[in-house]
Scaffold this active site. Structure first.
Site, PDB file in Angstrom:
ATOM      1  N   HIS A 110      -0.052  30.877  21.951  1.00  0.00           N
ATOM      2  CA  HIS A 110      -0.896  31.949  22.487  1.00  0.00           C
ATOM      3  C   HIS A 110      -0.756  31.941  24.009  1.00  0.00           C
ATOM      4  O   HIS A 110      -1.274  31.048  24.676  1.00  0.00           O
ATOM      5  CB  HIS A 110      -2.350  31.669  22.043  1.00  0.00           C
ATOM      6  CG  HIS A 110      -3.363  32.614  22.593  1.00  0.00           C
ATOM      7  ND1 HIS A 110      -4.719  32.347  22.556  1.00  0.00           N
ATOM      8  CD2 HIS A 110      -3.235  33.831  23.176  1.00  0.00           C
ATOM      9  CE1 HIS A 110      -5.378  33.358  23.120  1.00  0.00           C
ATOM     10  NE2 HIS A 110      -4.503  34.261  23.503  1.00  0.00           N
ATOM     11  N   MET A 126      -2.159  28.534  29.419  1.00  0.00           N
ATOM     12  CA  MET A 126      -2.946  29.273  30.431  1.00  0.00           C
ATOM     13  C   MET A 126      -2.345  29.067  31.814  1.00  0.00           C
ATOM     14  O   MET A 126      -1.913  27.960  32.143  1.00  0.00           O
ATOM     15  CB  MET A 126      -4.379  28.743  30.456  1.00  0.00           C
ATOM     16  CG  MET A 126      -5.088  28.822  29.133  1.00  0.00           C
ATOM     17  SD  MET A 126      -6.732  28.147  29.308  1.00  0.00           S
ATOM     18  CE  MET A 126      -7.302  28.311  27.617  1.00  0.00           C
ATOM     19  N   HIS A 184      -2.230  26.044  16.664  1.00  0.00           N
ATOM     20  CA  HIS A 184      -2.436  27.048  17.717  1.00  0.00           C
ATOM     21  C   HIS A 184      -2.335  26.371  19.082  1.00  0.00           C
ATOM     22  O   HIS A 184      -3.015  25.379  19.346  1.00  0.00           O
ATOM     23  CB  HIS A 184      -3.808  27.691  17.520  1.00  0.00           C
ATOM     24  CG  HIS A 184      -4.096  28.833  18.433  1.00  0.00           C
ATOM     25  ND1 HIS A 184      -3.600  30.104  18.219  1.00  0.00           N
ATOM     26  CD2 HIS A 184      -4.834  28.909  19.567  1.00  0.00           C
ATOM     27  CE1 HIS A 184      -4.027  30.910  19.180  1.00  0.00           C
ATOM     28  NE2 HIS A 184      -4.791  30.203  20.011  1.00  0.00           N
ATOM     29  N   MET A 205      -1.691  32.983  27.424  1.00  0.00           N
ATOM     30  CA  MET A 205      -2.694  33.610  28.292  1.00  0.00           C
ATOM     31  C   MET A 205      -2.130  33.545  29.708  1.00  0.00           C
ATOM     32  O   MET A 205      -2.639  32.837  30.573  1.00  0.00           O
ATOM     33  CB  MET A 205      -4.027  32.874  28.156  1.00  0.00           C
ATOM     34  CG  MET A 205      -4.728  33.218  26.846  1.00  0.00           C
ATOM     35  SD  MET A 205      -6.059  32.078  26.461  1.00  0.00           S
ATOM     36  CE  MET A 205      -5.120  30.770  25.697  1.00  0.00           C
ATOM     37  N   SER A 227      -6.695  24.608  17.247  1.00  0.00           N
ATOM     38  CA  SER A 227      -6.246  24.836  18.629  1.00  0.00           C
ATOM     39  C   SER A 227      -6.260  23.515  19.377  1.00  0.00           C
ATOM     40  O   SER A 227      -7.316  22.909  19.574  1.00  0.00           O
ATOM     41  CB  SER A 227      -7.189  25.828  19.320  1.00  0.00           C
ATOM     42  OG  SER A 227      -7.034  25.707  20.725  1.00  0.00           O
ATOM     43  N   ASP A 256     -10.034  34.098  17.415  1.00  0.00           N
ATOM     44  CA  ASP A 256      -9.920  32.909  18.260  1.00  0.00           C
ATOM     45  C   ASP A 256     -11.124  32.852  19.199  1.00  0.00           C
ATOM     46  O   ASP A 256     -11.299  33.737  20.033  1.00  0.00           O
ATOM     47  CB  ASP A 256      -8.606  33.026  19.050  1.00  0.00           C
ATOM     48  CG  ASP A 256      -8.310  31.822  19.931  1.00  0.00           C
ATOM     49  OD1 ASP A 256      -9.027  30.818  19.856  1.00  0.00           O
ATOM     50  OD2 ASP A 256      -7.321  31.917  20.702  1.00  0.00           O
ATOM     51  N   MET A 302      -9.474  38.384  20.223  1.00  0.00           N
ATOM     52  CA  MET A 302     -10.208  37.296  20.882  1.00  0.00           C
ATOM     53  C   MET A 302     -11.700  37.509  20.651  1.00  0.00           C
ATOM     54  O   MET A 302     -12.229  38.603  20.857  1.00  0.00           O
ATOM     55  CB  MET A 302      -9.922  37.282  22.388  1.00  0.00           C
ATOM     56  CG  MET A 302      -8.557  36.747  22.773  1.00  0.00           C
ATOM     57  SD  MET A 302      -8.185  35.087  22.166  1.00  0.00           S
ATOM     58  CE  MET A 302      -9.444  34.089  22.960  1.00  0.00           C
ATOM     59  N   ASP A 325      -2.491  26.905  23.122  1.00  0.00           N
ATOM     60  CA  ASP A 325      -2.983  27.794  24.175  1.00  0.00           C
ATOM     61  C   ASP A 325      -2.338  27.483  25.516  1.00  0.00           C
ATOM     62  O   ASP A 325      -2.574  26.423  26.091  1.00  0.00           O
ATOM     63  CB  ASP A 325      -4.498  27.622  24.331  1.00  0.00           C
ATOM     64  CG  ASP A 325      -5.263  28.218  23.162  1.00  0.00           C
ATOM     65  OD1 ASP A 325      -5.043  29.403  22.859  1.00  0.00           O
ATOM     66  OD2 ASP A 325      -6.073  27.495  22.557  1.00  0.00           O
TER      67      ASP A 325
HETATM   68  C1  DX5 Z   1      -9.678  30.170  24.357  1.00  0.00           C
HETATM   69  C2  DX5 Z   1      -8.541  29.709  23.474  1.00  0.00           C
HETATM   70  C3  DX5 Z   1      -8.950  29.167  22.162  1.00  0.00           C
HETATM   71  C4  DX5 Z   1      -9.852  27.971  22.211  1.00  0.00           C
HETATM   72  C5  DX5 Z   1     -10.855  28.136  21.108  1.00  0.00           C
HETATM   73  O1  DX5 Z   1      -9.183  30.861  25.439  1.00  0.00           O
HETATM   74  O2  DX5 Z   1      -7.646  30.783  23.235  1.00  0.00           O
HETATM   75  O3  DX5 Z   1      -7.855  28.946  21.296  1.00  0.00           O
HETATM   76  O4  DX5 Z   1      -9.188  26.760  22.037  1.00  0.00           O
HETATM   77  O5  DX5 Z   1     -11.784  27.136  21.196  1.00  0.00           O
HETATM   78  P1  DX5 Z   1     -13.095  27.071  20.302  1.00  0.00           P
HETATM   79  O6  DX5 Z   1     -12.673  27.090  18.870  1.00  0.00           O
HETATM   80  O7  DX5 Z   1     -13.716  25.781  20.720  1.00  0.00           O
HETATM   81  O8  DX5 Z   1     -13.941  28.272  20.667  1.00  0.00           O
HETATM   82 ZN    ZN Z   2      -6.028  30.681  21.645  1.00  0.00          ZN
END
Ligand code: DX5
Ligand code: ZN
Length: 241
Positions: free
Chosen positions: A78, A49, A45, A80, A20, A187, A149, A47
């Protein structure tokens, strides 16, 4: 998806470590993506947000568009973000290969999953730690990936929530019962220890941010992949006993 790096001898699913980039060093993102490719990572991956569905804001289309020019990794986006259906075409245009949405973020998740597939990419459905699996049981046939999650979405570096293990198991069981072959992704808080828990419960795509990017990334990927291999092979031996 094709065969994963740890799939040898494991008949059912490919196993993938999905770094990620939320935990990447954005000053040297291109270089870190090259290292990931050299270490035979296949899925990145990403993310996104919005500061509304989750408290934090990360990055969006311009970043994806710019790394798409340099990287041939599979881009697993992903989302969010609230009401993700508004942006499917944009994320496809900037280079997403799969788009995962949150059931909690949509009025009509079924329509959004269909729109993602119609746009020619893979579709993923995700649930937060306190959302029951029943919230997505009717959507499984429309998903290529189910993301459970294992921390509250929003930030990297959190601790794995143990109550999520049963949900991973339930998702895999439901998929098997329905004869579906979606990948089960986890994740949040995935490291050398929790990898065993999630794989035993039925996950095959493991997202990892801090475990990959904190410290020596090359070494971390090698160690994590070796660990996943070891766990999968052990499960295989037990299954074939
Ligand atoms: C959290 C993200 C993850 C995050 C995971 O909201 O969706 O993808 O990067 O990070 P680690 O592996 O550090 O928990
Ligand atoms: Zn993620």
């Amino acid at each position: 998806m094709g065969k994963g790096f740890a799939a040898e001898g494991h008949s059912s699913y490919p196993f993938e470590l999905c770094p990620s980039i939320l935990s990447a060093d954005f000053n040297r993102l291109g270089e870190q993506l090259s290292i990931a490719s050299q270490e035979r990572i296949r899925i990145l991956h990403i993310d996104v947000m919005d500061g509304d569905f989750v408290p934090s804001i990360s990055f969006g289309m311009p970043v994806i568009r710019s790394i798409r020019k340099e990287s041939d990794l599979f881009f697993d986006v992903h989302l969010m973000i609230r009401d993700p259906g508004r942006y499917i075409q944009e994320f496809v245009s900037c280079g997403a290969d799969s788009i995962t949405i949150h059931v909690e973020a949509c009025e009509d998740a079924e329509a959004v999953l269909k729109a993602i597939r119609e746009a020619g990419v893979k579709a993923g459905i995700s649930i937060k730690p306190h959302t029951p699996v029943s919230a997505i049981s009717d959507l499984l046939a429309l998903a290529d990936l189910v993301l459970v999650m294992t921390v509250e979405p929003g930030f990297g570096g959190q601790k794995y929530i143990p109550e999520c293990t049963d949900k991973i198991r339930e998702v895999r069981r439901l998929l098997d019962e329905k004869g579906l072959t979606a990948n089960v992704q986890v994740d949040g808080g995935i490291n050398y220890e929790t990898a065993q828990t999630v794989i035993e419960a039925g996950a095959n795509y493991l997202v990892a941010g801090s475990t990959v990017f904190n410290g020596d990334m090359r070494e971390n990927i090698q160690t994590m992949k070796a660990r996943i291999n070891e766990i999968v092979q052990k499960l295989e031996r037990l299954k074939n006993y």
